[in-house]
Each structure stands twice: as structure tokens, then as C-alpha cells.
Design an enzyme around this catalytic site. Structure first.
Site, short mmCIF file in Angstrom:
data_model
loop_
_atom_site.label_atom_id
_atom_site.label_comp_id
_atom_site.label_asym_id
_atom_site.label_seq_id
_atom_site.Cartn_x
_atom_site.Cartn_y
_atom_site.Cartn_z
N ASP A 79 31.97 23.47 41.72
CA ASP A 79 32.60 24.02 40.55
C ASP A 79 34.10 24.67 40.98
O ASP A 79 34.54 24.62 41.98
CB ASP A 79 31.78 25.32 40.23
N GLU A 146 29.68 28.26 43.00
CA GLU A 146 30.08 29.18 44.19
C GLU A 146 30.96 30.22 43.53
O GLU A 146 31.11 31.37 43.88
CB GLU A 146 31.02 28.19 44.94
#
Length: 488
Positions: A79, A146
Site C-alpha cells: 500500500d 502498513e
């Protein structure tokens, strides 16, 4: 996307980065990039699967002659932080990142670049695809979410990974080797209030704080940068005390791990104070600009008189407690480390403030390399907001990563770095939240290290990746792969 990115050296790295950045991948919306990564692994004929939380794991056998080396986990997160300038028209859910070359830097047009951690992911992809790079057995671990919760790392179960050494490719200075990091916890204060009718004879203003640098709420927290939410609160505090200003709505900041660059408020005052209010506010703005002239030279505060006066506002008593709680709540460095020079131990970022329609919310991200200090900071915030009647929730707590002074792979990396660059690397713990500490909970015997190419301005539209640094980093990676220690 400009072909100039794909022509950069090393082409293997930049081409994979270009491929990755064509796929929308905001945090918590990683479905497309998960499928992209699985298709990539399967297209190479490699063992590819996702775990229960949807982390993607790809396994590649050792190249001939490297079978006796310790198995290696290469790790990055899929991400990216989605931030854009206010005037930029861009949809992170549907568009790939628009990149361009600016001297030694790769940048994006008005948005975050996604080099955090896209360059790490692209590195792993290039190694998996290569038929020429020598390496030991590899497990590529691509974690999800994350940036907004460490969800992938927190939910990776023990026993899935077989590797002995983990290289986390998520550090953002090419002369740094990370051996530790801060943990974090989200602190969210919420409350409801009964709106009241706007008094007769009121005038309305929009106040906008903008032009701040923003940045990473861990790596940049010590730089003295402006926090749009705290600056806005100074204006509201003064306006309330001196002119009876009342708040209709506030919208400040966006992501918990980004220092807020902008905040907008709609307020009302009695028409009789109109001229004095504008004069007083400008005096305060001048003072704030003088304070931040070095770190925030582009700071702007814009006042605009509105034709339409809001129908409802926050009651004075609720506002009294709100602006004082916001003033009391700590933002920035809370404590420096006593063990490591120039390392922030504990900090807080007042990341997002939303007020309106009878509800308020203040979202903070507290970080610390010491668990007790992390909760000390969190409890200080909790106290500030509970005194005004808020409900305060702690969530998303994750541990820090404690340095391992006996790390075998650290010795390997330090030796290679010195040979390649003629100087020692900066071996350090950082104040960012890396996934190593979390992964170490279920894999306590895994030897872990973190490094990466130089990336500046992460988590902001000023994010940029150094081209020359990527070349230096790629050379470093290839030599590391050749020198992974033999199995015991």
C-alpha cells in the site's frame, strides 16, 4: 506515464516501479495490487499464495551454487499513502501515479509518489524476475495496509515463513542501515454536542491554513514543521476569547501518519466585531508566520467572508473546553532517546480534526521506541480530551523493534557498504514504524535489518526518489544477495 522513467538505470528496478505505480493501491484498498502481485508471481512459474489477511508470498529457489546459503525473506508493503495537493484533480482509487523526472529526482504531479514502499516492492519484483542475479532461496513477503494500521504484519501467523534472515526494504536514506524502530498507537477522541442556532446579527468567515510542508509523522516530527490543526486552534482560541467566535465546522488533516498540511474552518462572529476581528487575526497570522519563517516559508492563512451564514454552531461552553483541550494536547517530540544520539524516543501527531453537525473527532498517532513511554504519551492525550468530556479510544497498538547487537546480517551489510562507498554507514534505530518489530513477535529468531534508497518528503505530495541513490542502492542489494551467510 512518461517513458523517461522506464529508461532510467537500473532499468530492472525502474520498470518494475512503473508497472507497480500503474496500479491503484491506497491503504485498505489493495485488492487490485494483490491480484497484480499474484499474477506476477504466477506468470514467473513461482509458488505464489496469499495468507488469511491477504499478504502475498512468492517463493523462488536458490540459484545454482547458492543452495547452501541461509534462506532469505525480502519484505516490503504493497500500500501507499494517498495525499494530493488541494488543487490537484486525481482519483487514487482509479488512476495510476503520474511520474516525471526532475533532475536527480523522480516525482509525481501533485500527489504522493508511492516510492514508500514501492521502490522496495519493485526491487523484490526485479530479483524474482531475473534469471541472472545470484541469490539464496527467497521468500518475497508483500504485506498489506502498513500505512494505516500495520494490518498485514500484525496478522501474519507464525510458521508461514521459513527464512532465516529478513531484509526490510523500507528505509529512506541510502547511507542508513536500520536496526530498530518505534512502535505506535492510535489515540482517537470523540464527542457529541447539541448545536445551537446562530445568533442574529452574525457574519461568517472561512479560515484556511495551507502551504505547510507536511511530511512523515515519524521521520519528520523533529523538524519543527507546522501542524495545520494546532495553528488553526491558535486562531480559534484567540477569536473565541476576544470576539466570541463560534465554530460551525472544522476539517483539518487527513491521514494519521502524515503531518497535517491544511485545515479549514467555518466560523461566525457578531457583525459589530467584524473589522476588529480581521485586524486581530492578521496580527496573529503575522506572528505565526514569523515563528515558522525558516521551516514553513510557504505558510498561508486565508480569511474569506462568506455570503451564507451557517444556521448552527457549536455552543460556547462546548467550544470553551474544545479549544483548550486542543491547546493542551501535545503535538511533536515528547521525549528524546537517552540511549541513541539525536533519536526521537516518543512523539505525537495531532493528525486529523473534524467538527460539525454536533460531532467532533480528533485523531492522533503516538509513536515510541519504549512501550511505557508510548502509553505515558497516550494517557496524557487521553487526560486532555477526557477533561472536556470526550470518549477516548486506544487502537492499533503495535510494538517497536529492539536492536540486535549480535546480528550476523548487520555485519555483512556494514562490510559491503564500507567496501563500496569508502565510509561507514549510519547504523541506527529510527522513529518511523517499520514492520520488523511486529514480524519479530511471531518470528523471534529471524535476523532482521532494514535499508533502502533515498526518498524525501514521504507521505506528502513533495515525495521524491533520488535516481543516483537508486543506482547506489541497487548495487548494494546485488552484493548483499551474493554474500548471504552459509547455513549453520
Amino acid at each position: 506515464m512518461s517513458q523517461e522513467i522506464r529508461n532510467l538505470e537500473p532499468k530492472a528496478l525502474w520498470n518494475k516501479f512503473a508497472d507497480l505505480n500503474a496500479v491503484p493501491r491506497p491503504s485498505k484498498k489493495e485488492e487490485r495490487v494483490i491480484e497484480f502481485m499474484k499474477n506476477f508471481g504466477n506468470s514467473l512459474g513461482l509458488e505464489t499464495f496469499e495468507d488469511e489477511i491477504r499478504n502475498v508470498i512468492i517463493r523462488k529457489p536458490a540459484t545454482p551454487g547458492m543452495e547452501n546459503r541461509k534462506a532469505l525473506v525480502l519484505q516490503g508493503h504493497l500500500d501507499m499513502v494517498h495525499q494530493k495537493n488541494a488543487e490537484t484533480v486525481f482519483d487514487f482509487d482509479t488512476q495510476g501515479i503520474d511520474m516525471y523526472v526532475d533532475g536527480d529526482w523522480v516525482r509525481a504531479r501533485g500527489t504522493t509518489l508511492g516510492a514508500d514502499n514501492g521502490l522496495g516492492v519493485a526491487t523484490i519484483m526485479a530479483i524474482l524476475e531475473s534469471k541472472e542475479i545470484p541469490h539464496p532461496a527467497i521468500e518475497a513477503l508483500f504485506t498489506i495496509d502498513e500505512e494505516t494500521g500495520m494490518t498485514g504484519a500484525l496478522n501474519l501467523k507464525g510458521g508461514i515463513l521459513k527464512g532465516d534472515i529478513l531484509l526490510n526494504l523500507d528505509t529512506e536514506e541510502d547511507d542508513e542501515i536500520g536496526i530498530g524502530c518505534a512502535g505506535g498507537i492510535d489515540v482517537t477522541a470523540t464527542a457529541e454536542y447539541d448545536e445551537e442556532q446562530t445568533p442574529e446579527g452574525s457574519v461568517a468567515y472561512s479560515i484556511k491554513v495551507k502551504g505547510l510542508n507536511g511530511g512523515h509523522s515519524g521521520m519528520d516530527i523533529h523538524k519543527g514543521l507546522g501542524n495545520a490543526n494546532k495553528i488553526m486552534n491558535r486562531l480559534l482560541f484567540d477569536g473565541f476569547d476576544n470576539f466570541g467566535l463560534q465554530i460551525s465546522e472544522i476539517n483539518g488533516g487527513s491521514l494519521r501518519n502524515a503531518i497535517p498540511r491544511e485545515s479549514t474552518a467555518k466560523v461566525i462572529i457578531a457583525a459589530v466585531y467584524d473589522e476588529a476581528f480581521v485586524f486581530d487575526m492578521q496580527q496573529i497570522v503575522n506572528e505565526i508566520k514569523a515563528e515558522f519563517q525558516t521551516t514553513e516559508p510557504n505558510l498561508e492563512v486565508v480569511f474569506e467572508k462568506l455570503d451564507a451564514v451557517p444556521k448552527t454552531v457549536m455552543p460556547s461552553i462546548a467550544q470553551f473546553y474544545f479549544v483548550r483541550s486542543m491547546y493542551t494536547a501535545h503535538n511533536g517530540v515528547y521525549r528524546m532517546s537517552a540511549d541513541f544520539d539525536n533519536l526521537v524516543e516518543t512523539s505525537n501527531n495531532i493528525a486529523k480534526v473534524v467538527v460539525g453537525e454536533g460531532k467532533l473527532s480528533v485523531q492522533c498517532l503516538t509513536r515510541s521506541s519504549v512501550e511505557s513511554s508510548k502509553f505515558d504519551m497516550a494517557n496524557a492525550l487521553r487526560s486532555a480530551f477526557e477533561l472536556m468530556g470526550c470518549e477516548v479510544e486506544f487502537s492499533g497498538s503495535y510494538p517497536g523493534w529492539s536492536p540486535n547487537p549480535k546480528s550476523e546480517i548487520l555485519d555483512v551489510l556494514v562490510s559491503i557498504y564500507e567496501k563500496q562507498n569508502g565510509e561507514k554507514p549510519n547504523v541506527a534505530a529510527c522513529h518511523a514504524g517499520l514492520e520488523c518489530g511486529i514480524l519479530g513477535t511471531n518470528y523471534p529468531d529471524m535476523d532482521m535489518i532494514s535499508f533502502g534508497p533515498t526518498i524525501h518528503g514521504a507521505h506528502s505530495p513533495d515525495e521524491r526518489a533520488s535516481i543516483s541513490s537508486a543506482q547506489k542502492y541497487w548495487k548494494f542489494v546485488l552484493e548483499i544477495l551474493k554474500n548471504i551467510p552459509v547455513k549453520n
